[in-house]
Scaffold this active site. Structure first.
Site, PDB file in Angstrom:
ATOM      1  N   GLY A 116      -1.757 -10.464   0.684  1.00 44.11           N
ATOM      2  CA  GLY A 116      -2.388 -10.305   1.991  1.00 44.11           C
ATOM      3  C   GLY A 116      -1.516 -10.694   3.171  1.00 44.11           C
ATOM      4  N   PHE A 117      -0.223 -10.359   3.098  1.00 46.60           N
ATOM      5  CA  PHE A 117       0.697 -10.624   4.221  1.00 46.60           C
ATOM      6  C   PHE A 117       0.687 -12.101   4.623  1.00 46.60           C
ATOM      7  CE2 PHE A 117       0.474  -6.053   6.222  1.00 46.60           C
ATOM      8  CZ  PHE A 117       1.165  -5.552   5.138  1.00 46.60           C
ATOM      9  N   SER A 180       0.310  -1.361   2.254  1.00 42.89           N
ATOM     10  CA  SER A 180      -0.179  -2.431   1.391  1.00 42.89           C
ATOM     11  C   SER A 180      -1.673  -2.244   1.158  1.00 42.89           C
ATOM     12  CB  SER A 180       0.067  -3.800   2.033  1.00 42.89           C
ATOM     13  OG  SER A 180      -0.621  -4.802   1.318  1.00 42.89           O
TER      14      SER A 180
END
EC number: 1.3.5.2
Length: 344
Positions: A116-117, A180
């Site tokens: 999730g970055f 993503s």
């Protein structure tokens, strides 16, 4: 190093994947500081490639995701990569998704992640880049940028522009990550209307930054493997329309066909490693058929051997990137792939 790594891997695989990841990078940093890495790894392979006005010392790069914050640039560079891509970084720091968020599937030589970055924010990353010897000596360093999770998808362009402005001066090239699966709705940016709007905004912002700094930095776009032929053709056409310089194919897949029934096979997130190899190659071939020589492709996804790297080039890629293969095969995969591509 692969022989040594084969001894270490069973021990590392007893640890939580994220813990093992962080421990490996810390020890890599220690080895680099004490001058041990140069003795342990193969000498970098010289095979210069010129793309987008950039001289890549060899065609094997590090994919984004392994060093999200630019904390390990010099030690990773010592492994013999022709270029490094760090990130994904977002305008503001964020913790990412709850743990556990990374899972190994050894039977399939695969990884599922839903990170999730998670990152310290773009400004912290830029500061670390400036301190790295690799950057100071002119190493090829890509910055992969994304949007913050709390930013509405309709406002995504503002986050990408803010991140691009922050990294523009220090990046050799900038990768826009819209693929993503671990940030809600992010892949919607691959749809025609949203992608057109985003690329137009980025093209305009790049023109302003080019005027400000007196240099035009290449913009790359990273796309998913879960696209049909029409999607790929649409994206290819928009890349050319809005002056994007290269495309990275591909990110992780949301498909679970190859890992059905395996432990962790149904975990949410992006699947990488061996199972994504064929899907990535299909996307690369479709892009090459549409783009021809007008825009280069960087191939990533499922490279676990020199033969896999050659396969990406044969499909139409000009460069390749590694990540999951390093987890399963160890650092000597870099030189194995570089040698295979130099000989091909």
């Amino acid at each position: 190093m692969i022989d040594r790594y084969s001894l270490l891997r069973p021990w590392l695989f007893c640890l939580d994947p994220e813990q093992a990841h962080n421990l490996t990078l810390k020890n890599l940093d220690r080895a680099q500081r004490f001058g041990l890495l140069q003795r342990l790894v193969s000498k970098p392979i010289a095979d210069p490639q010129n793309l987008c006005g950039i001289e890549f010392p060899n065609p094997v790069g590090l994919a984004a995701g392994l060093d999200k914050d630019g904390k390990h640039i010099d030690s990773l560079a010592a492994l013999g990569f022709g270029f490094l891509e760090i990130g994904t970084v977002t305008p503001r720091p964020q913790a990412g998704n709850p743990k556990p968020r990374m899972f190994r599937l050894p039977q399939a030589e695969a990884i599922i992640n839903r990170m999730g970055f998670n990152n310290d924010g773009v400004e912290a990353c830029v500061s670390r880049v400036r301190q790295s010897i690799f950057w100071q000596r002119g190493g090829v360093l890509g910055l992969n940028i994304g949007k913050n999770a709390i930013t509405p998808i309709e406002d995504a362009a503002s986050d990408y522009i803010a991140a691009m402005e922050a990294v523009y001066e220090i990046a050799t090239y900038i990768t826009v990550n819209i693929s993503s699966p671990n940030t809600q709705n992010l892949r919607a940016l691959q749809g025609e209307d949203m992608l057109r709007s985003l690329l137009r905004s980025l093209d305009d912002a790049r023109k302003r930054l080019s005027d400000r700094y007196g240099v035009r930095k290449p913009l790359f776009l990273k796309i998913a493997p879960d696209l049909d032929q029409n999607d790929i053709h649409l994206i290819a056409d928009l890349l050319m329309e809005f002056n994007i310089d290269a495309v990275i194919a591909t990110n992780t897949t949301i498909s679970r066909e190859a890992v059905t029934g395996m432990q962790y096979g149904e975990e949410t997130g992006g699947l990488s490693g061996a199972p994504v190899r064929i899907a990535s190659n299909i996307v690369i071939r479709a892009l090459k058929a549409r783009l021809g020589v007008q825009l280069p492709i960087i191939g990533v996804g499922g490279i676990l051997s020199g033969a896999d790297a050659r396969e990406k080039i044969m499909a139409g890629a000009s460069l390749v990137q590694l990540y999951s293969g390093l987890i399963y095969k160890g650092p000597d995969l870099v030189s194995e792939c570089a040698k295979a591509l130099r000989q091909s």
